[in-house]
Design a protein around this motif. Sequence first.
Motif, PDB file in Angstrom:
ATOM      1  N   LEU A   5      44.756 -81.192 103.939  1.00  0.00           N
ATOM      2  CA  LEU A   5      44.228 -82.335 103.331  1.00  0.00           C
ATOM      3  C   LEU A   5      43.108 -83.668 103.766  1.00  0.00           C
ATOM      4  CD1 LEU A   5      44.350 -83.612 100.664  1.00  0.00           C
ATOM      5  CD2 LEU A   5      45.835 -84.945 101.323  1.00  0.00           C
ATOM      6  N   LEU A   6      42.314 -83.291 103.198  1.00  0.00           N
ATOM      7  CA  LEU A   6      41.092 -83.880 104.076  1.00  0.00           C
ATOM      8  C   LEU A   6      40.441 -85.264 103.151  1.00  0.00           C
ATOM      9  CD1 LEU A   6      38.562 -81.376 105.012  1.00  0.00           C
ATOM     10  CD2 LEU A   6      40.063 -82.436 106.478  1.00  0.00           C
ATOM     11  N   GLY A   7      40.705 -86.600 103.470  1.00  0.00           N
ATOM     12  CA  GLY A   7      40.736 -87.567 102.184  1.00  0.00           C
ATOM     13  C   GLY A   7      42.158 -88.557 103.359  1.00  0.00           C
ATOM     14  N   GLU A  12      44.112 -89.558  97.999  1.00  0.00           N
ATOM     15  CA  GLU A  12      45.103 -87.930  98.633  1.00  0.00           C
ATOM     16  C   GLU A  12      46.392 -88.800  98.802  1.00  0.00           C
ATOM     17  OE1 GLU A  12      40.569 -87.925  98.500  1.00  0.00           O
ATOM     18  OE2 GLU A  12      41.716 -89.615  99.545  1.00  0.00           O
ATOM     19  N   HIS A  13      46.383 -89.552  98.971  1.00  0.00           N
ATOM     20  CA  HIS A  13      48.504 -89.866  98.912  1.00  0.00           C
ATOM     21  C   HIS A  13      48.832 -88.864  97.839  1.00  0.00           C
ATOM     22  CE1 HIS A  13      52.157 -92.332  99.550  1.00  0.00           C
ATOM     23  NE2 HIS A  13      52.392 -91.969 100.152  1.00  0.00           N
ATOM     24  N   ALA A  14      48.018 -89.436  96.782  1.00  0.00           N
ATOM     25  CA  ALA A  14      49.016 -88.508  95.301  1.00  0.00           C
ATOM     26  C   ALA A  14      48.663 -87.576  95.795  1.00  0.00           C
ATOM     27  CB  ALA A  14      48.163 -89.068  94.497  1.00  0.00           C
ATOM     28  N   LEU A  15      47.832 -86.705  96.184  1.00  0.00           N
ATOM     29  CA  LEU A  15      48.103 -84.470  96.605  1.00  0.00           C
ATOM     30  C   LEU A  15      48.178 -84.205  97.755  1.00  0.00           C
ATOM     31  CD1 LEU A  15      43.922 -84.636  96.464  1.00  0.00           C
ATOM     32  CD2 LEU A  15      45.539 -83.781  94.251  1.00  0.00           C
ATOM     33  N   ALA A  16      49.358 -85.674  98.495  1.00  0.00           N
ATOM     34  CA  ALA A  16      49.901 -85.355  99.404  1.00  0.00           C
ATOM     35  C   ALA A  16      51.163 -85.388  99.331  1.00  0.00           C
ATOM     36  CB  ALA A  16      49.538 -86.457 101.373  1.00  0.00           C
ATOM     37  N   TRP A  17      51.723 -86.374  98.958  1.00  0.00           N
ATOM     38  CA  TRP A  17      52.827 -86.122  98.604  1.00  0.00           C
ATOM     39  C   TRP A  17      53.365 -85.302  96.572  1.00  0.00           C
ATOM     40  CZ3 TRP A  17      54.102 -87.650  92.497  1.00  0.00           C
ATOM     41  CH2 TRP A  17      55.345 -87.635  92.270  1.00  0.00           C
ATOM     42  N   LYS A  18      52.081 -84.387  96.451  1.00  0.00           N
ATOM     43  CA  LYS A  18      52.964 -83.223  95.709  1.00  0.00           C
ATOM     44  C   LYS A  18      52.921 -82.406  96.366  1.00  0.00           C
ATOM     45  CE  LYS A  18      53.481 -83.868  91.783  1.00  0.00           C
ATOM     46  NZ  LYS A  18      54.702 -83.350  91.138  1.00  0.00           N
ATOM     47  N   ALA A 363      46.370 -96.469  99.201  1.00  0.00           N
ATOM     48  CA  ALA A 363      44.867 -96.571  99.073  1.00  0.00           C
ATOM     49  C   ALA A 363      43.798 -96.461 100.612  1.00  0.00           C
ATOM     50  CB  ALA A 363      44.336 -97.171  97.940  1.00  0.00           C
ATOM     51  N   GLY A 364      44.017 -98.356 100.559  1.00  0.00           N
ATOM     52  CA  GLY A 364      43.454 -98.628 102.336  1.00  0.00           C
ATOM     53  C   GLY A 364      43.959 -99.219 103.132  1.00  0.00           C
ATOM     54  N   THR A 365      44.861 -98.653 103.929  1.00  0.00           N
ATOM     55  CA  THR A 365      46.010 -99.790 104.333  1.00  0.00           C
ATOM     56  C   THR A 365      46.390 -99.146 106.196  1.00  0.00           C
ATOM     57  OG1 THR A 365      48.557 -97.802 104.337  1.00  0.00           O
ATOM     58  CG2 THR A 365      47.800 -99.997 102.446  1.00  0.00           C
ATOM     59  N   LYS A 366      46.949-100.131 106.835  1.00  0.00           N
ATOM     60  CA  LYS A 366      46.545 -99.401 108.190  1.00  0.00           C
ATOM     61  C   LYS A 366      48.030 -99.712 108.946  1.00  0.00           C
ATOM     62  CE  LYS A 366      43.731-102.299 110.554  1.00  0.00           C
ATOM     63  NZ  LYS A 366      42.704-102.428 111.844  1.00  0.00           N
ATOM     64  N   LEU A 367      48.350 -99.967 110.529  1.00  0.00           N
ATOM     65  CA  LEU A 367      49.268-100.401 110.276  1.00  0.00           C
ATOM     66  C   LEU A 367      48.757-101.073 111.595  1.00  0.00           C
ATOM     67  CD1 LEU A 367      52.139 -97.551 110.993  1.00  0.00           C
ATOM     68  CD2 LEU A 367      52.264 -99.906 110.048  1.00  0.00           C
TER      69      LEU A 367
END
Length: 425
Positions: A5-7, A12-18, A363-367
């Motif tokens: 999955l690209l993004g 993309e998080h929603a797509l990855a989750w599904k 949507a716009g996070t990082k560690l």
Amino acid sequence: MNILLLGSGGREHALAWKLAQSPACDKLWASPGNPGMAECAECIDLDVADHAAVERFCRDNGVGLVVIGPEAPLVDGLADSLRAAGIPAFGPSKAAAQLEGSKAFTKELCERANIPTARFVRCTSLEAAWGALKKFDPPFVLKADGLAAGKGVVIAETREDAQHALSDMFEGKFGSAGSEVVIEQFLTGEEASFFALTDGQTIVPFGSAQDHKRVGEGDTGPNTGGMGAYSPAPVLTQALQDQVMREIVGPTVQTMREEGHPYSGVLYAGLMLTKDGPQLIEYNVRFGDPECQVLMMRLESDLVEIMLACAEGRLGEIATPKLSDDFALTVVMAAEGYPDTPKKGGAIRIGEAEAGGAKVFHAGTKLDGGQLVANGGRVLNVTARGASATEAQRNAYAAVDTVDFPEGFCRRDIGQREVRRERLG
């Protein structure tokens, strides 16, 4: 099956989750991904502009499906490169992606196929654009022809404002996207979004949604990428959806196929529901953001099966995708200063937000040293379901109120228009 999955955003998080929920998914990679996606996928770093590198990763890792989330790699032709290498990809070809990559391409296709849309003029110079303004009454709709990260549309209330905006466009405000401009008739009505899936031949509906573009409550302030959305959109009745399939989406797919650019993937139609019926505002060639989040919350079918059938031209051989009758509503939590200069680095603690069945898409996070922090304008998408828009709204804001994000903000009225309609019965 191994899937790439690209993004990196909430879509993309929603797509990855599904995707990760599918029994057909053996291994899921996300590039570049984000901390939320890391919970259901392995995040890697690939340069999507380097088609050979993406192909090599897919061959080396036995990837059987590539899902391309954002529009830019599609307009760049990544799906073509993957298919040429024998790798199934979900998303249209470079030629078909012109439906989003060029406003003029879409308007001229509508003209050829007799698809209802606003009257327009395509302008290739500032002088021609100033002259074309005389053919329209205010307010003026001005669109940079190319991709402008969702920011290339200006609604000018006066002719003078329109002239200034056109000067900005042709002088590079939106980069190369503004080298050509489309001027359109202003349409009045209620906006709604309609989604369809197609493999170029078979077309199936995939739900409706409405979003909130302006940053402030009561739809005030500057436009954004979207501050929230809900699905379904009851204003887009079944009769209207049938009309959209018959008069807008169907003729688009047929014309693209007949002209040698068969369309495969999701087709997202932005509509204006006018007194004369639905008219096309624009096409997107990927799932919307944050519309994707509410669609994935409602989807009950296997997303891997659906996407692979699209990619392999077998959409007519599988069951029509099923979405729950429930409402889903998502609230965007944005960083202070968005959409102008969002403040990065603000600490985030999600806490118990998902305890009641809600889902927080990153949507716009990082560690940063193990601490989750803001790393973009739109930071989180807090999403919940309910039997009605009222219940979905209540559940979503209950989850929002458990998130600790002092340097963030959100609108408190997402879905309010539909909630009012429910109240009035």
